[in-house]
Structures are given as C-alpha cells and as structure tokens.
Design a protein around this motif. Structure first.
Motif, PDB file in Angstrom:
ATOM      1  N   LEU A 144     -33.711 -23.108 -39.844  1.00 27.60           N
ATOM      2  CA  LEU A 144     -33.021 -23.214 -38.636  1.00 27.60           C
ATOM      3  C   LEU A 144     -32.557 -24.528 -38.085  1.00 27.60           C
ATOM      4  CD1 LEU A 144     -35.437 -20.420 -36.734  1.00 27.60           C
ATOM      5  CD2 LEU A 144     -32.915 -20.175 -37.135  1.00 27.60           C
ATOM      6  N   GLU A 145     -33.364 -25.462 -38.305  1.00 22.06           N
ATOM      7  CA  GLU A 145     -33.355 -26.816 -38.160  1.00 22.06           C
ATOM      8  C   GLU A 145     -31.815 -27.301 -38.682  1.00 22.06           C
ATOM      9  OE1 GLU A 145     -34.964 -31.249 -38.379  1.00 22.06           O
ATOM     10  OE2 GLU A 145     -36.205 -29.544 -38.546  1.00 22.06           O
ATOM     11  N   THR A 160     -38.401 -23.328 -45.448  1.00 23.78           N
ATOM     12  CA  THR A 160     -39.078 -22.291 -44.599  1.00 23.78           C
ATOM     13  C   THR A 160     -38.017 -22.079 -43.493  1.00 23.78           C
ATOM     14  OG1 THR A 160     -39.793 -23.949 -43.159  1.00 23.78           O
ATOM     15  CG2 THR A 160     -41.312 -23.631 -44.843  1.00 23.78           C
ATOM     16  N   ARG A 161     -38.499 -20.883 -42.813  1.00 22.05           N
ATOM     17  CA  ARG A 161     -37.548 -20.286 -41.933  1.00 22.05           C
ATOM     18  C   ARG A 161     -37.216 -21.503 -40.838  1.00 22.05           C
ATOM     19  NH1 ARG A 161     -35.768 -15.442 -39.822  1.00 22.05           N
ATOM     20  NH2 ARG A 161     -35.247 -15.375 -37.830  1.00 22.05           N
ATOM     21  N   ALA A 162     -38.289 -22.205 -40.255  1.00 22.46           N
ATOM     22  CA  ALA A 162     -37.898 -23.245 -39.376  1.00 22.46           C
ATOM     23  C   ALA A 162     -37.130 -24.384 -39.881  1.00 22.46           C
ATOM     24  CB  ALA A 162     -39.375 -23.850 -38.966  1.00 22.46           C
ATOM     25  N   ASP A 163     -37.146 -24.633 -41.211  1.00 26.39           N
ATOM     26  CA  ASP A 163     -36.386 -25.608 -41.703  1.00 26.39           C
ATOM     27  C   ASP A 163     -35.078 -25.342 -41.939  1.00 26.39           C
ATOM     28  OD1 ASP A 163     -38.541 -27.027 -42.447  1.00 26.39           O
ATOM     29  OD2 ASP A 163     -38.669 -26.394 -44.399  1.00 26.39           O
TER      30      ASP A 163
END
Length: 59
Positions: free
Chosen positions: A10-11, A5-8
């Motif tokens: 970014l992390e 995902t986008r959040a993944d």
C-alpha cells in the motif's frame, strides 16, 4: 526472496499514485509484475487506497 507485506504494498502504491505513474498507459501490468501480484490484486489495493484518500505515504 522477501515478500512485501500488505502495508508495504500500500505504501509503494501510494507513492506511485502520488507520482502519477498510473496515468501512464500500461503502467498497471508493469507495476503488478514488479510487485509480483496479480493485476486484480493491484486494482483492489488501488481502490482501497483511493477510497481511503491515502495517496500520502508519509506516516
């Protein structure tokens, strides 16, 4: 294969940034390939991350 995902993403980028990976020559295309995203997308995500000061991946 499961997509990040986008959040993944970014992390992952925050952790790599903190580790200094992007200071290494030609790291960006290698990371983009590993994440299966374009270099343009990677640069956009990095810019977003750096603008937010989000180099700390801890919640």
């Amino acid at each position: 294969m499961e997509r990040l995902t986008r959040a993944d993403r970014l992390e992952v980028l925050a952790r790599l940034e903190k580790a200094g990976v992007f200071a290494v020559r030609r790291a960006t295309p290698a990371v983009a390939g590993a994440l299966r995203i374009s270099r343009s997308t990677l640069y956009g995500l990095l810019a977003e991350l750096r603008a937010a000061g989000g180099t700390d991946p801890s919640p």
